[in-house]
Write a protein that holds these residues in place. Structure first.
Motif, PDB file in Angstrom:
ATOM      1  N   TYR A   1       3.916  17.238  14.272  1.00  0.00           N
ATOM      2  CA  TYR A   1       4.496  17.833  13.186  1.00  0.00           C
ATOM      3  C   TYR A   1       5.672  17.578  12.518  1.00  0.00           C
ATOM      4  O   TYR A   1       6.099  17.528  11.324  1.00  0.00           O
ATOM      5  CB  TYR A   1       4.261  19.567  12.981  1.00  0.00           C
ATOM      6  N   ALA A   2       6.722  17.041  13.375  1.00  0.00           N
ATOM      7  CA  ALA A   2       8.156  16.842  12.953  1.00  0.00           C
ATOM      8  C   ALA A   2       8.313  15.342  12.632  1.00  0.00           C
ATOM      9  O   ALA A   2       9.486  15.040  11.936  1.00  0.00           O
ATOM     10  CB  ALA A   2       8.977  17.246  14.026  1.00  0.00           C
ATOM     11  N   THR A   3       7.587  14.303  12.910  1.00  0.00           N
ATOM     12  CA  THR A   3       7.802  13.021  12.664  1.00  0.00           C
ATOM     13  C   THR A   3       8.398  12.669  11.379  1.00  0.00           C
ATOM     14  O   THR A   3       9.368  11.815  11.078  1.00  0.00           O
ATOM     15  CB  THR A   3       6.530  11.921  13.097  1.00  0.00           C
ATOM     16  N   PRO A   4       7.527  12.979  10.205  1.00  0.00           N
ATOM     17  CA  PRO A   4       7.967  12.671   8.979  1.00  0.00           C
ATOM     18  C   PRO A   4       9.106  13.503   8.486  1.00  0.00           C
ATOM     19  O   PRO A   4       9.938  13.017   7.657  1.00  0.00           O
ATOM     20  CB  PRO A   4       6.630  13.367   8.005  1.00  0.00           C
TER      21      PRO A   4
ATOM     22  N   VAL B   1      15.224  -6.114  10.042  1.00  0.00           N
ATOM     23  CA  VAL B   1      14.330  -5.114  10.553  1.00  0.00           C
ATOM     24  C   VAL B   1      12.736  -5.424  10.370  1.00  0.00           C
ATOM     25  O   VAL B   1      12.591  -5.781   9.212  1.00  0.00           O
ATOM     26  CB  VAL B   1      14.788  -3.820  10.407  1.00  0.00           C
ATOM     27  N   GLY B   2      11.879  -4.971  10.978  1.00  0.00           N
ATOM     28  CA  GLY B   2      10.510  -4.716  10.598  1.00  0.00           C
ATOM     29  C   GLY B   2      10.310  -3.652   9.443  1.00  0.00           C
ATOM     30  O   GLY B   2      11.038  -2.799   9.984  1.00  0.00           O
ATOM     31  N   TYR B   3       9.556  -3.759   8.698  1.00  0.00           N
ATOM     32  CA  TYR B   3       9.124  -2.621   7.978  1.00  0.00           C
ATOM     33  C   TYR B   3       8.448  -1.615   8.649  1.00  0.00           C
ATOM     34  O   TYR B   3       7.472  -1.850   9.499  1.00  0.00           O
ATOM     35  CB  TYR B   3       8.165  -3.056   6.654  1.00  0.00           C
ATOM     36  N   LYS B   4       8.956  -0.251   8.609  1.00  0.00           N
ATOM     37  CA  LYS B   4       8.327   0.891   9.219  1.00  0.00           C
ATOM     38  C   LYS B   4       8.046   2.031   8.038  1.00  0.00           C
ATOM     39  O   LYS B   4       8.649   2.051   7.006  1.00  0.00           O
ATOM     40  CB  LYS B   4       9.056   1.438  10.239  1.00  0.00           C
ATOM     41  N   GLN B   5       6.788   2.518   8.365  1.00  0.00           N
ATOM     42  CA  GLN B   5       6.375   3.650   7.150  1.00  0.00           C
ATOM     43  C   GLN B   5       7.245   4.621   7.277  1.00  0.00           C
ATOM     44  O   GLN B   5       7.651   5.208   8.074  1.00  0.00           O
ATOM     45  CB  GLN B   5       5.128   4.025   7.344  1.00  0.00           C
ATOM     46  N   GLY B   6       7.718   5.084   5.991  1.00  0.00           N
ATOM     47  CA  GLY B   6       8.827   6.110   5.845  1.00  0.00           C
ATOM     48  C   GLY B   6       9.914   5.559   4.811  1.00  0.00           C
ATOM     49  O   GLY B   6      10.478   6.381   4.288  1.00  0.00           O
ATOM     50  N   VAL B   7      10.285   4.338   5.084  1.00  0.00           N
ATOM     51  CA  VAL B   7      11.393   3.965   4.438  1.00  0.00           C
ATOM     52  C   VAL B   7      11.131   3.996   2.852  1.00  0.00           C
ATOM     53  O   VAL B   7      11.982   4.287   1.912  1.00  0.00           O
ATOM     54  CB  VAL B   7      11.669   2.208   4.724  1.00  0.00           C
ATOM     55  N   ASN B   8       9.627   3.793   2.449  1.00  0.00           N
ATOM     56  CA  ASN B   8       9.654   3.739   1.236  1.00  0.00           C
ATOM     57  C   ASN B   8       9.477   5.540   0.453  1.00  0.00           C
ATOM     58  O   ASN B   8      10.146   5.627  -0.565  1.00  0.00           O
ATOM     59  CB  ASN B   8       7.778   3.577   0.833  1.00  0.00           C
ATOM     60  N   GLU B   9       9.527   6.521   1.375  1.00  0.00           N
ATOM     61  CA  GLU B   9       9.782   7.918   0.901  1.00  0.00           C
ATOM     62  C   GLU B   9      11.245   7.911   0.976  1.00  0.00           C
ATOM     63  O   GLU B   9      11.646   8.835  -0.098  1.00  0.00           O
ATOM     64  CB  GLU B   9       9.220   8.804   2.051  1.00  0.00           C
ATOM     65  N   LEU B  10      11.981   7.382   1.506  1.00  0.00           N
ATOM     66  CA  LEU B  10      13.461   7.482   1.497  1.00  0.00           C
ATOM     67  C   LEU B  10      13.861   6.858   0.217  1.00  0.00           C
ATOM     68  O   LEU B  10      15.059   7.181  -0.460  1.00  0.00           O
ATOM     69  CB  LEU B  10      14.128   6.946   2.557  1.00  0.00           C
ATOM     70  N   LEU B  11      13.440   5.715  -0.295  1.00  0.00           N
ATOM     71  CA  LEU B  11      13.822   5.098  -1.824  1.00  0.00           C
ATOM     72  C   LEU B  11      13.166   5.765  -2.739  1.00  0.00           C
ATOM     73  O   LEU B  11      14.112   5.616  -3.867  1.00  0.00           O
ATOM     74  CB  LEU B  11      12.845   3.818  -1.564  1.00  0.00           C
ATOM     75  N   ALA B  12      12.218   6.554  -2.606  1.00  0.00           N
ATOM     76  CA  ALA B  12      11.728   6.953  -4.092  1.00  0.00           C
ATOM     77  C   ALA B  12      12.512   7.860  -4.702  1.00  0.00           C
ATOM     78  O   ALA B  12      12.807   7.983  -5.805  1.00  0.00           O
ATOM     79  CB  ALA B  12      10.220   7.919  -3.776  1.00  0.00           C
TER      80      ALA B  12
ATOM     81  N   LEU C   1       0.810  -1.153   0.049  1.00  0.00           N
ATOM     82  CA  LEU C   1       0.020   0.097  -0.087  1.00  0.00           C
ATOM     83  C   LEU C   1       0.828   1.269   0.277  1.00  0.00           C
ATOM     84  O   LEU C   1       0.411   2.193  -0.716  1.00  0.00           O
ATOM     85  CB  LEU C   1      -0.831  -0.013   1.273  1.00  0.00           C
ATOM     86  N   ASP C   2       1.965   1.189   0.769  1.00  0.00           N
ATOM     87  CA  ASP C   2       3.024   2.447   0.730  1.00  0.00           C
ATOM     88  C   ASP C   2       3.492   2.628  -0.492  1.00  0.00           C
ATOM     89  O   ASP C   2       3.784   3.797  -1.068  1.00  0.00           O
ATOM     90  CB  ASP C   2       4.187   2.305   1.867  1.00  0.00           C
ATOM     91  N   CYS C   3       3.860   1.384  -1.226  1.00  0.00           N
ATOM     92  CA  CYS C   3       4.261   1.648  -2.734  1.00  0.00           C
ATOM     93  C   CYS C   3       3.127   2.336  -3.602  1.00  0.00           C
ATOM     94  O   CYS C   3       3.591   3.128  -4.403  1.00  0.00           O
ATOM     95  CB  CYS C   3       4.685   0.423  -3.424  1.00  0.00           C
TER      96      CYS C   3
END
Length: 212
Positions: free
Chosen positions: A187-190, A108-119, A74-76
């Motif tokens: 507001y700063a997490t992402p 490691v377990g997948y955590k949302q945000g890694v997809n944004e670093l890959l893009a 879904l993140d992809c």
């Protein structure tokens, strides 16, 4: 006979393309710091600075779905949806494979945000192996604990630092946010989990990343 300037500042006589071919990180940093990173060479510069061989193969092995594989998929689908490249099924499948392999290899377990670093690496048209290695090196260099710490303790420390910095530079704003319980987590997490990749258009993101 060489002059002192020729000995001390060889980067003044070396082009960026030559420095990249020589994999000379020091000279590449110096030239890019002085002149910026040309758009056409950004992929090569990032690979050089991260210590990634552009011809490195993608790690091989059986595809072992993660417990939250559906979240990865879904993140992809959600990543950079307005850009035609990321609307292609081939791109989404490649991203899902790289993210899954990353979790397997790094254990490691997948955590949302890694997809944004890959893009961003996908957008720079790197090979799949180089995209994987750049993602791995980026995280190990700039976010070494962020995706390995299940409790996000390192991120909590960052939030505390952000509040102290805000209190120092703009105490009125800091107290106003405190009054309404607007904590940095809201507001700063992402910002810190994705190095601003979640929030910025690619051209602005590259302009920011180029500085570091």
């Amino acid at each position: 006979q060489s002059t002192w300037g020729e000995i001390s500042f060889p980067f003044e006589r070396m082009s960026l393309a030559h420095a990249l071919r020589a994999r000379d990180v020091i000279v590449v940093k110096e030239i890019c710091g002085r002149e910026g990173i040309p758009e056409g060479l950004r992929a090569q510069v990032y690979q050089c600075l991260l210590g990634v061989d552009p011809d490195t193969p993608l790690p091989q092995g059986p595809f072992l779905p993660q417990p939250n594989q559906r979240v990865i998929a879904l993140d992809c689908l959600r990543t950079r949806q307005t850009i035609p490249l990321f609307q292609q099924e081939e791109t989404r499948s490649l991203m899902e494979y790289i993210l899954t392999r990353f979790c397997e290899v790094e254990q490691v377990g997948y955590k949302q945000g890694v997809n944004e670093l890959l893009a961003p690496f996908i957008a720079l048209d790197m090979t799949s192996g180089a995209c994987y290695e750049c993602l791995s090196k980026l995280i190990s260099t700039y976010l070494p604990q962020a995706f390995k710490d299940s409790d996000f303790n390192s991120l909590q420390c960052t939030f505390k630092m952000i509040r102290f910095i805000l209190l120092y530079h703009d105490p009125i704003l800091c107290r106003c946010l405190d009054q309404y319980d607007v904590v940095p987590e809201l507001y700063a997490t992402p910002w810190f989990l994705t190095l601003f990749a979640h929030n910025l258009p690619l051209d602005m993101l590259f302009a920011l990343w180029d500085q570091y």
